[in-house]
Design an enzyme around this catalytic site. Structure first.
Site, mmCIF file in Angstrom:
data_model
loop_
_atom_site.group_PDB
_atom_site.id
_atom_site.type_symbol
_atom_site.label_atom_id
_atom_site.label_comp_id
_atom_site.label_asym_id
_atom_site.label_seq_id
_atom_site.Cartn_x
_atom_site.Cartn_y
_atom_site.Cartn_z
ATOM 1 N N ASP A 49 18.506 1.142 3.642
ATOM 2 C CA ASP A 49 19.050 -0.553 3.078
ATOM 3 C C ASP A 49 20.866 0.297 2.704
ATOM 4 O O ASP A 49 21.706 -1.367 3.121
ATOM 5 C CB ASP A 49 18.883 -1.358 1.933
ATOM 6 C CG ASP A 49 17.917 -2.300 2.084
ATOM 7 O OD1 ASP A 49 17.194 -2.037 3.444
ATOM 8 O OD2 ASP A 49 16.613 -2.245 1.280
ATOM 9 N N THR A 90 1.382 -1.366 -0.281
ATOM 10 C CA THR A 90 0.108 0.010 0.258
ATOM 11 C C THR A 90 1.161 1.079 0.078
ATOM 12 O O THR A 90 0.221 2.560 -0.541
ATOM 13 C CB THR A 90 -1.094 0.267 0.934
ATOM 14 O OG1 THR A 90 -0.290 -0.036 2.433
ATOM 15 C CG2 THR A 90 -2.013 -1.552 1.136
HETATM 16 C C1 PRP Z 1 11.337 5.159 3.604
HETATM 17 C C2 PRP Z 1 12.074 6.358 4.341
HETATM 18 C C3 PRP Z 1 11.210 6.904 4.711
HETATM 19 C C4 PRP Z 1 10.129 6.690 3.803
HETATM 20 C C5 PRP Z 1 9.889 7.664 2.931
HETATM 21 O O1 PRP Z 1 11.439 3.965 5.296
HETATM 22 O O2 PRP Z 1 12.885 6.323 5.316
HETATM 23 O O3 PRP Z 1 10.567 6.421 6.254
HETATM 24 O O4 PRP Z 1 10.235 5.246 3.076
HETATM 25 O O5 PRP Z 1 8.450 6.461 1.704
HETATM 26 P P1 PRP Z 1 7.205 8.521 2.275
HETATM 27 O O6 PRP Z 1 7.611 9.487 1.976
HETATM 28 O O7 PRP Z 1 6.877 7.590 0.599
HETATM 29 O O8 PRP Z 1 6.098 7.087 3.424
HETATM 30 P P2 PRP Z 1 11.750 2.924 5.001
HETATM 31 O O9 PRP Z 1 9.560 2.219 5.532
HETATM 32 O O10 PRP Z 1 11.933 2.021 4.087
HETATM 33 O O11 PRP Z 1 11.946 2.085 6.042
HETATM 34 P P3 PRP Z 1 12.930 2.114 6.101
HETATM 35 O O12 PRP Z 1 13.774 3.203 6.910
HETATM 36 O O13 PRP Z 1 13.369 1.267 8.053
HETATM 37 O O14 PRP Z 1 14.187 1.676 5.562
#
Ligand code: PRP
Ligand code: URA
Length: 209
Positions: free
Chosen positions: A203, A108
């Site tokens: 990552d 989603t």
């Molecule tokens: C990534 C990134 C942000 C988010 C951005 O985190 O660090 O927090 O996605 O996306 P958005 O603006 O569409 O919400 P992720 O969910 O990959 O988690 P992580 O930092 O733990 O890898």
């Protein structure tokens, strides 16, 4: 309407280009993110108020200027936002640090909350929310909402790379929050990743892929 500040200083742009390069490994990626965060912190704190104090230099008395007791907090969005904390703390050594855990659901693309721990007086602090990636804007917007629900009234968002969609979302949801970025990229792909972007920031920081 919240303002979008693009930090286009040559040193920031140079370091960001190295981070974007797929050949850059985790160690260099982390170091560069820390360095850029310090440089961006310089801009984000540009308007902090100053006050006068009386001091003696070895030569004579003077009225000197110091930051006027403004209380600060840095709030990284886990995980990737952690990579921006050390650089900011170098600049703001007495800032407190809160943590908000959010991950994006792979299907989603909606943020899912899993952790929140704040300094007890977070509502009295100017808060800098950090997250390298502003993609759909869902994570940053939700994190800011959580902080507002705790009483915060002075919030700034610091990201490395933003998509226009994410900027629009935060500006719509939080017109009082200024956004600081090093680059405004082109668009999102069908997986809601930023193009050209730099890939998955978490990552690349933690070497989990
Ligand atoms: C990534 C990134 C942000 C988010 C951005 O985190 O660090 O927090 O996605 O996306 P958005 O603006 O569409 O919400 P992720 O969910 O990959 O988690 P992580 O930092 O733990 O890898
Ligand atoms: N999260 C990332 O780490 N990178 C993107 O491009 C989008 C979301």
């Amino acid at each position: 309407m919240s303002r979008l500040h693009i930090i286009d200083h040559p040193m920031v742009q140079h370091k960001l280009s190295i981070m974007r390069d797929v050949r850059t490994g985790s160690k260099d990626f982390r170091e560069l993110l820390k360095e850029i965060s310090l440089l961006m912190g310089y801009e984000i704190t540009r308007d902090l108020p100053l006050e006068n104090v009386e001091i003696e230099t070895p030569m004579k008395h003077m009225t000197a200027r110091v930051i006027s007791g403004k209380k600060l907090a840095i709030v990284p969005i886990l995980r990737a936002g952690l990579g921006m904390v050390d650089g900011l703390l170098t600049l703001l050594p007495v800032a407190k640090v809160g943590h908000i855990g959010l991950y994006r659901d792979e299907t989603t693309h909606e943020p899912v909350s899993y952790y929140c721990k704040m300094p007890f007086d977070i509502d009295q602090r100017m808060v800098i929310v950090t997250d390298p990636m502003l993609a759909t804007g869902g994570s940053s917007s939700d994190a800011i909402t959580m902080l507002k629900n705790m009483g915060c009234t002075n919030i700034r968002l610091m990201c490395l790379v933003a998509a226009p969609e994410g900027v629009k979302r935060v500006q719509k949801d939080h017109p009082d929050v200024d956004i600081y970025v090093a680059a405004l990229d082109e668009e999102l792909n069908s997986d809601a990743y930023i193009l050209p972007g730099l890939g998955d920031a978490g990552d690349r920081i933690f070497g989990t892929k």
